[in-house]
Design a protein around this motif. Structure first.
Motif, PDB file in Angstrom:
ATOM      1  N   ASP A   1      11.710  -4.960  -0.207  1.00  0.00           N
ATOM      2  CA  ASP A   1      11.856  -4.056   0.946  1.00  0.00           C
ATOM      3  C   ASP A   1      12.090  -2.621   0.483  1.00  0.00           C
ATOM      4  OD1 ASP A   1      11.476  -6.096   2.683  1.00  0.00           O
ATOM      5  OD2 ASP A   1      13.599  -6.443   3.073  1.00  0.00           O
ATOM      6  N   ALA A   2      12.849  -2.458  -0.589  1.00  0.00           N
ATOM      7  CA  ALA A   2      13.089  -1.108  -1.111  1.00  0.00           C
ATOM      8  C   ALA A   2      11.771  -0.483  -1.574  1.00  0.00           C
ATOM      9  CB  ALA A   2      14.093  -1.143  -2.254  1.00  0.00           C
ATOM     10  N   LEU A   3      10.938  -1.280  -2.236  1.00  0.00           N
ATOM     11  CA  LEU A   3       9.645  -0.763  -2.699  1.00  0.00           C
ATOM     12  C   LEU A   3       8.752  -0.400  -1.518  1.00  0.00           C
ATOM     13  CD1 LEU A   3       8.882  -3.126  -5.708  1.00  0.00           C
ATOM     14  CD2 LEU A   3       9.718  -0.771  -5.757  1.00  0.00           C
ATOM     15  N   LYS A   4       8.817  -1.208  -0.451  1.00  0.00           N
ATOM     16  CA  LYS A   4       8.018  -0.898   0.740  1.00  0.00           C
ATOM     17  C   LYS A   4       8.488   0.422   1.349  1.00  0.00           C
ATOM     18  CE  LYS A   4       6.719  -5.634   1.840  1.00  0.00           C
ATOM     19  NZ  LYS A   4       7.071  -6.842   2.584  1.00  0.00           N
ATOM     20  N   ALA A   5       9.799   0.645   1.377  1.00  0.00           N
ATOM     21  CA  ALA A   5      10.337   1.897   1.922  1.00  0.00           C
ATOM     22  C   ALA A   5       9.882   3.086   1.075  1.00  0.00           C
ATOM     23  CB  ALA A   5      11.863   1.830   1.980  1.00  0.00           C
TER      24      ALA A   5
ATOM     25  N   ARG B   1      12.184  -8.859 -13.050  1.00  0.00           N
ATOM     26  CA  ARG B   1      13.000  -8.515 -11.881  1.00  0.00           C
ATOM     27  C   ARG B   1      13.157  -7.002 -11.785  1.00  0.00           C
ATOM     28  NH1 ARG B   1      19.136 -10.598 -10.710  1.00  0.00           N
ATOM     29  NH2 ARG B   1      19.395  -9.495  -8.756  1.00  0.00           N
ATOM     30  N   GLY B   2      12.866  -6.457 -10.612  1.00  0.00           N
ATOM     31  CA  GLY B   2      12.890  -5.013 -10.441  1.00  0.00           C
ATOM     32  C   GLY B   2      14.157  -4.505  -9.780  1.00  0.00           C
ATOM     33  N   PHE B   3      14.577  -3.319 -10.211  1.00  0.00           N
ATOM     34  CA  PHE B   3      15.739  -2.640  -9.647  1.00  0.00           C
ATOM     35  C   PHE B   3      15.370  -1.187  -9.377  1.00  0.00           C
ATOM     36  CE2 PHE B   3      17.319  -5.931 -12.448  1.00  0.00           C
ATOM     37  CZ  PHE B   3      18.294  -6.558 -11.692  1.00  0.00           C
ATOM     38  N   VAL B   4      15.873  -0.664  -8.280  1.00  0.00           N
ATOM     39  CA  VAL B   4      15.749   0.760  -8.024  1.00  0.00           C
ATOM     40  C   VAL B   4      17.152   1.344  -8.167  1.00  0.00           C
ATOM     41  CG1 VAL B   4      15.027   2.555  -6.401  1.00  0.00           C
ATOM     42  CG2 VAL B   4      13.854   0.334  -6.397  1.00  0.00           C
ATOM     43  N   LEU B   5      17.341   2.201  -9.159  1.00  0.00           N
ATOM     44  CA  LEU B   5      18.602   2.931  -9.325  1.00  0.00           C
ATOM     45  C   LEU B   5      18.365   4.260  -8.626  1.00  0.00           C
ATOM     46  CD1 LEU B   5      21.425   3.170 -10.672  1.00  0.00           C
ATOM     47  CD2 LEU B   5      20.261   4.163 -12.650  1.00  0.00           C
ATOM     48  N   HIS B   6      19.223   4.586  -7.651  1.00  0.00           N
ATOM     49  CA  HIS B   6      18.868   5.716  -6.796  1.00  0.00           C
ATOM     50  C   HIS B   6      20.079   6.476  -6.271  1.00  0.00           C
ATOM     51  CE1 HIS B   6      19.906   3.285  -3.212  1.00  0.00           C
ATOM     52  NE2 HIS B   6      19.320   2.287  -3.847  1.00  0.00           N
ATOM     53  N   SER B   7      19.750   7.651  -5.700  1.00  0.00           N
ATOM     54  CA  SER B   7      20.756   8.486  -5.046  1.00  0.00           C
ATOM     55  C   SER B   7      21.222   7.787  -3.770  1.00  0.00           C
ATOM     56  CB  SER B   7      20.147   9.861  -4.735  1.00  0.00           C
ATOM     57  OG  SER B   7      18.877   9.712  -4.107  1.00  0.00           O
TER      58      SER B   7
ATOM     59  N   SER C   1       6.273   3.905   1.657  1.00  0.00           N
ATOM     60  CA  SER C   1       5.993   4.531   2.944  1.00  0.00           C
ATOM     61  C   SER C   1       6.669   5.894   3.075  1.00  0.00           C
ATOM     62  CB  SER C   1       6.442   3.616   4.084  1.00  0.00           C
ATOM     63  OG  SER C   1       7.849   3.513   4.087  1.00  0.00           O
ATOM     64  N   GLY C   2       7.278   6.375   1.986  1.00  0.00           N
ATOM     65  CA  GLY C   2       7.870   7.700   2.003  1.00  0.00           C
ATOM     66  C   GLY C   2       9.290   7.734   2.547  1.00  0.00           C
ATOM     67  N   LYS C   3       9.911   6.577   2.715  1.00  0.00           N
ATOM     68  CA  LYS C   3      11.262   6.522   3.261  1.00  0.00           C
ATOM     69  C   LYS C   3      12.287   6.145   2.188  1.00  0.00           C
ATOM     70  CE  LYS C   3       9.697   5.193   7.876  1.00  0.00           C
ATOM     71  NZ  LYS C   3       8.368   4.588   7.758  1.00  0.00           N
ATOM     72  N   GLY C   4      11.927   6.320   0.948  1.00  0.00           N
ATOM     73  CA  GLY C   4      12.815   5.945  -0.150  1.00  0.00           C
ATOM     74  C   GLY C   4      13.825   7.035  -0.467  1.00  0.00           C
ATOM     75  N   PRO C   5      14.612   6.820  -1.509  1.00  0.00           N
ATOM     76  CA  PRO C   5      15.623   7.803  -1.912  1.00  0.00           C
ATOM     77  C   PRO C   5      14.988   9.052  -2.514  1.00  0.00           C
ATOM     78  CG  PRO C   5      15.510   6.000  -3.486  1.00  0.00           C
ATOM     79  CD  PRO C   5      14.610   5.632  -2.362  1.00  0.00           C
ATOM     80  N   GLN C   6      15.748  10.161  -2.480  1.00  0.00           N
ATOM     81  CA  GLN C   6      15.263  11.406  -3.074  1.00  0.00           C
ATOM     82  C   GLN C   6      15.110  11.271  -4.576  1.00  0.00           C
ATOM     83  OE1 GLN C   6      17.934  14.577  -1.777  1.00  0.00           O
ATOM     84  NE2 GLN C   6      16.099  15.752  -1.299  1.00  0.00           N
ATOM     85  N   LYS C   7      16.137  10.713  -5.217  1.00  0.00           N
ATOM     86  CA  LYS C   7      16.108  10.553  -6.669  1.00  0.00           C
ATOM     87  C   LYS C   7      16.158   9.072  -6.982  1.00  0.00           C
ATOM     88  CE  LYS C   7      18.544  14.822  -7.802  1.00  0.00           C
ATOM     89  NZ  LYS C   7      19.738  15.376  -8.441  1.00  0.00           N
ATOM     90  N   MET C   8      15.296   8.632  -7.895  1.00  0.00           N
ATOM     91  CA  MET C   8      15.307   7.210  -8.227  1.00  0.00           C
ATOM     92  C   MET C   8      14.635   6.940  -9.563  1.00  0.00           C
ATOM     93  SD  MET C   8      12.253   5.490  -6.127  1.00  0.00           S
ATOM     94  CE  MET C   8      10.608   5.771  -6.725  1.00  0.00           C
TER      95      MET C   8
ATOM     96  N   SER D   1       0.849  -1.197   0.000  1.00  0.00           N
ATOM     97  CA  SER D   1       0.000   0.000   0.000  1.00  0.00           C
ATOM     98  C   SER D   1       0.880   1.241   0.000  1.00  0.00           C
ATOM     99  CB  SER D   1      -0.922  -0.006   1.222  1.00  0.00           C
ATOM    100  OG  SER D   1      -0.145   0.006   2.392  1.00  0.00           O
ATOM    101  N   ALA D   2       0.642   2.095  -0.970  1.00  0.00           N
ATOM    102  CA  ALA D   2       1.410   3.330  -1.084  1.00  0.00           C
ATOM    103  C   ALA D   2       0.568   4.471  -0.561  1.00  0.00           C
ATOM    104  CB  ALA D   2       1.781   3.579  -2.542  1.00  0.00           C
ATOM    105  N   GLU D   3       1.133   5.268   0.323  1.00  0.00           N
ATOM    106  CA  GLU D   3       0.410   6.448   0.751  1.00  0.00           C
ATOM    107  C   GLU D   3       0.315   7.379  -0.446  1.00  0.00           C
ATOM    108  OE1 GLU D   3       2.174   7.879   4.374  1.00  0.00           O
ATOM    109  OE2 GLU D   3       2.495   5.811   5.025  1.00  0.00           O
ATOM    110  N   GLN D   4      -0.748   8.163  -0.479  1.00  0.00           N
ATOM    111  CA  GLN D   4      -1.126   8.869  -1.696  1.00  0.00           C
ATOM    112  C   GLN D   4       0.023   9.516  -2.452  1.00  0.00           C
ATOM    113  OE1 GLN D   4      -3.911   7.851  -2.458  1.00  0.00           O
ATOM    114  NE2 GLN D   4      -4.011   8.897  -4.385  1.00  0.00           N
ATOM    115  N   ASN D   5       0.903  10.233  -1.773  1.00  0.00           N
ATOM    116  CA  ASN D   5       1.886  11.023  -2.507  1.00  0.00           C
ATOM    117  C   ASN D   5       3.249  10.363  -2.683  1.00  0.00           C
ATOM    118  OD1 ASN D   5      -0.029  13.023  -2.619  1.00  0.00           O
ATOM    119  ND2 ASN D   5       0.599  13.852  -0.638  1.00  0.00           N
ATOM    120  N   ASN D   6       3.421   9.164  -2.165  1.00  0.00           N
ATOM    121  CA  ASN D   6       4.774   8.635  -2.112  1.00  0.00           C
ATOM    122  C   ASN D   6       5.237   7.881  -3.346  1.00  0.00           C
ATOM    123  OD1 ASN D   6       5.277   9.748   0.347  1.00  0.00           O
ATOM    124  ND2 ASN D   6       4.387   8.027   1.443  1.00  0.00           N
ATOM    125  N   ALA D   7       4.351   7.275  -4.090  1.00  0.00           N
ATOM    126  CA  ALA D   7       4.782   6.555  -5.279  1.00  0.00           C
ATOM    127  C   ALA D   7       3.838   6.919  -6.397  1.00  0.00           C
ATOM    128  CB  ALA D   7       4.766   5.058  -5.040  1.00  0.00           C
ATOM    129  N   PRO D   8       3.786   8.209  -6.697  1.00  0.00           N
ATOM    130  CA  PRO D   8       2.721   8.651  -7.587  1.00  0.00           C
ATOM    131  C   PRO D   8       2.920   8.091  -8.980  1.00  0.00           C
ATOM    132  CG  PRO D   8       4.307  10.413  -7.222  1.00  0.00           C
ATOM    133  CD  PRO D   8       4.746   9.234  -6.397  1.00  0.00           C
TER     134      PRO D   8
END
Length: 168
Positions: free
Chosen positions: A122-126, A94-100, A129-136, A73-80
């Motif tokens: 786990d990265a997607l969950k973060a 297979r998913g990858f997050v390339l990030h800051s 929930s708004g705890k992810g990287p600034q740039k990704m 579940s994504a809070e409204q503004n976190n994974a728009p």
């Protein structure tokens, strides 16, 4: 003795590897899957190479939808409307997050001073929930090369090598 190469010789070799650089597909690129591709190189050594195409959108998919499919579940503004990129023809589910580098988990691989890659739920969950990287970028699939294959493609002028820019 003075005849051995020592650590200097190995250092020079490793600098010819492209980890942390960009590959830009040249017009001579024969593979249609990489037409106009820009690939961020995550790993390159004597055993082969792995990179993520960062400029091919996966049409009709955004990160919010994907999180829904994974029951995150994504809070409204976190994974728009974060787009999902098509990272290459290998393991396309297979998913990858390339990030800051302001984000790190136990399995995060730090590539250089600017970028890291994390490939877990786990990265997607973060992120959700708004705890992810600034740039990704969220990327499905990757590009892979066997030992020596990328070097041959470079000699054939299939790719132009460039330095990444975090603004991109």
């Amino acid at each position: 003795g003075s005849g051995d190469k020592g650590p200097m010789g190995q250092n020079e070799i490793s600098q010819s590897y492209l980890t942390g650089r960009l590959l830009l597909a040249m017009p001579a690129m024969g593979d249609p899957r990489f037409h106009k591709a820009v690939i961020y190189m995550c790993a390159h050594d004597e055993n082969g190479a792995m990179g993520l195409v960062i400029n091919h959108l996966l049409p009709g998919v955004d990160l919010g939808q994907l999180l829904g499919q994974l029951n995150i579940s994504a809070e409204q503004n976190n994974a728009p409307d974060t787009p999902v990129m098509s990272g290459g023809p290998v393991e396309t589910a297979r998913g990858f997050v390339l990030h800051s580098n302001d984000f790190s988990q136990s399995d995060t691989i730090r590539i250089d001073d600017d970028f890291s890659v994390t490939g877990t739920i786990d990265a997607l969950k973060a992120i959700a929930s708004g705890k992810g990287p600034q740039k990704m970028l969220f990327i499905l699939g990757y590009a892979g090369w066997s030992a020596g294959q990328l070097d041959r493609e470079l000699q054939d002028n299939a790719w132009l090598v460039a330095d990444p820019d975090s603004e991109l």
